[in-house]
Design a protein around this motif. Structure first.
Motif, PDB file in Angstrom:
ATOM      1  N   PRO A   1       0.789  -1.234   0.000  1.00 52.95           N
ATOM      2  CA  PRO A   1       0.000   0.000   0.000  1.00 52.95           C
ATOM      3  C   PRO A   1       0.823   1.287   0.000  1.00 52.95           C
ATOM      4  CG  PRO A   1      -0.372  -1.308   2.009  1.00 52.95           C
ATOM      5  CD  PRO A   1       0.407  -2.152   1.077  1.00 52.95           C
ATOM      6  N   PHE A   2       1.970   1.291   0.689  1.00 49.22           N
ATOM      7  CA  PHE A   2       2.753   2.531   0.757  1.00 49.22           C
ATOM      8  C   PHE A   2       3.499   2.843  -0.539  1.00 49.22           C
ATOM      9  CE2 PHE A   2       5.545  -0.786   2.606  1.00 49.22           C
ATOM     10  CZ  PHE A   2       6.677  -0.647   1.809  1.00 49.22           C
ATOM     11  N   GLU A   3       3.588   1.858  -1.445  1.00 48.25           N
ATOM     12  CA  GLU A   3       4.314   2.087  -2.699  1.00 48.25           C
ATOM     13  C   GLU A   3       3.582   3.081  -3.607  1.00 48.25           C
ATOM     14  OE1 GLU A   3       6.866  -1.991  -3.415  1.00 48.25           O
ATOM     15  OE2 GLU A   3       4.745  -2.026  -3.958  1.00 48.25           O
ATOM     16  N   LYS A   4       2.272   3.107  -3.531  1.00 49.50           N
ATOM     17  CA  LYS A   4       1.487   4.056  -4.342  1.00 49.50           C
ATOM     18  C   LYS A   4       1.893   5.491  -4.015  1.00 49.50           C
ATOM     19  CE  LYS A   4      -3.289   5.235  -5.535  1.00 49.50           C
ATOM     20  NZ  LYS A   4      -3.216   5.141  -6.991  1.00 49.50           N
ATOM     21  N   ASP A   5       2.024   5.799  -2.713  1.00 49.58           N
ATOM     22  CA  ASP A   5       2.439   7.142  -2.286  1.00 49.58           C
ATOM     23  C   ASP A   5       3.889   7.426  -2.663  1.00 49.58           C
ATOM     24  OD1 ASP A   5      -0.040   7.701  -1.200  1.00 49.58           O
ATOM     25  OD2 ASP A   5       0.492   6.925   0.776  1.00 49.58           O
TER      26      ASP A   5
END
Length: 368
Positions: A143-147
């Motif tokens: 999930p944090f890769e999108k940001d």
């Protein structure tokens, strides 16, 4: 459509094979040509152009020694893509190789999809520029890769984590049958996942097995890596230390707790609901270099990175010793610490978005 897929490791073979199944559901006329392994071969019904076992060169020295082979493989891959003329090139992690191929394929006007991002947020952040230039669709599983990509002006799609699909499809386990087939006794199992490279496994098993005298009521079972022969593990096996090969998920599901070398295995263990202690030790020089190369990373395990807090204990370098292992392992056998960890695992699964990563990825690849 014609799909050319490149997966250079065992985990890539697993995730790419599930992606291929999903592509076939959405495009019944799909044709595949691929670099990968046995799982992809099973789906496609044809052999890989190159098997990942012939591609997996890990670490600076091994890469340097095999540079000639790597360069030949890159040249061959470019020629093969040019002949095959795919509609879509799907790259699965494996950045050193795949980013070079992306640049070449872009010059041919082929649509390029990157599925499973390299860990650029940990190191080699500059490679984001190549992704921005050469990749049409970036599909991420954390999930944090999108940001992270948004910060670099790259629109990435979070599709969920494919391990949730792989794990949810497992058949029900018959514990007694598993123990019987693998010559295990009736004691509770502590699973040992010491990694996949010979030197790493040797070092980690010596430390992990040092706790044996403190747990006489348990048996220890080593999860063998497919990249190493069974004979390599024999020196560690005795009446209370066993070994299983290619059955890591079944082993974990049969276990009370696990000692796990950092990597994807830490996430697999958590998703299978097994309390764990994460172990990591490298040479002093490698560790010092790593600390300088890896930026802004608070944790080494994927579990803690995703949750952005320490929900599994990480014993790193000098902290990884017998006393600490015994203390942390004892904590997660029963009671409050075990309950808390299992509750955090529920939150982890929610954060990863549930099942369907392969289908979400296939939808973007097939329909844009």
């Amino acid at each position: 459509m014609k799909y050319y897929i490149i997966a250079g490791e065992a985990s890539g073979d697993l995730h790419a094979s599930n992606l291929m199944k999903s592509i076939l559901k959405k495009d019944s006329n799909a044709e595949f040509r691929f670099w990968g392994g046995d799982l992809m071969q099973k789906v496609a019904g044809i052999s890989p152009v190159k098997h990942y076992k012939d591609l997996a060169f890990m670490g600076f020295l091994e890469v340097a020694k095999n540079l000639n082979t790597i360069l030949k493989n890159i040249k061959f891959c470019k020629e093969d893509i040019q002949k095959y003329k795919p509609d879509v090139l799907v790259l699965v992690d494996y950045p050193g190789f795949n980013l070079r191929i992306a640049e070449f394929a872009k010059s041919l006007g082929i649509k390029i999809v990157y599925y499973i991002s390299p860990q650029l947020w940990a190191w080699k952040e500059g490679r984001v520029e190549k992704i921005k230039k050469f990749v049409d669709e970036m599909l991420v599983i954390l999930p944090f890769e999108k940001d992270f990509y948004k910060k670099h002006q790259v629109e990435a799609h979070f599709v969920g984590h494919p391990l949730l699909d792989a794990i949810s499809d497992l058949p029900t386990l018959d514990l007694q049958k598993f123990k019987s087939e693998n010559n295990l006794n009736e004691k509770e199992i502590i699973a040992l996942l010491p990694g996949s490279r010979e030197q790493e496994v040797e070092k980690m098993l010596q430390i992990m097995l040092s706790v044996r005298p403190y747990f006489p009521k348990h048996q220890f079972v080593i999860a063998g890596a497919p990249s190493l022969p069974k004979s390599f593990y024999q020196k560690f096996v005795d009446e209370n230390v066993h070994f299983v090969s290619n059955k890591t998920y079944d082993l974990l599901r049969s276990s009370k707790a696990a000692l796990v070398t950092s990597g994807t295995a830490t996430l697999e263990t958590a998703l299978l609901n097994i309390p764990e202690v994460v172990c990591y030790r490298s040479s002093k020089i490698s560790y010092e270099i790593g600390k300088r190369v890896v930026k802004n990373i608070k944790y080494i395990s994927l579990v803690n990175l995703i949750m952005d807090e320490e929900i599994v204990t990480e014993l790193i370098q000098n902290e990884l010793n017998t006393n600490n292992l015994v203390k942390e392992l004892t904590k997660i056998f029963e009671g409050e610490n075990r309950t808390k960890m299992l509750k955090n695992y529920e939150a982890l699964r929610e954060k990863l978005g549930g099942k369907g990563a392969s289908d979400h990825a296939a939808e973007i690849i097939v329909n844009g």
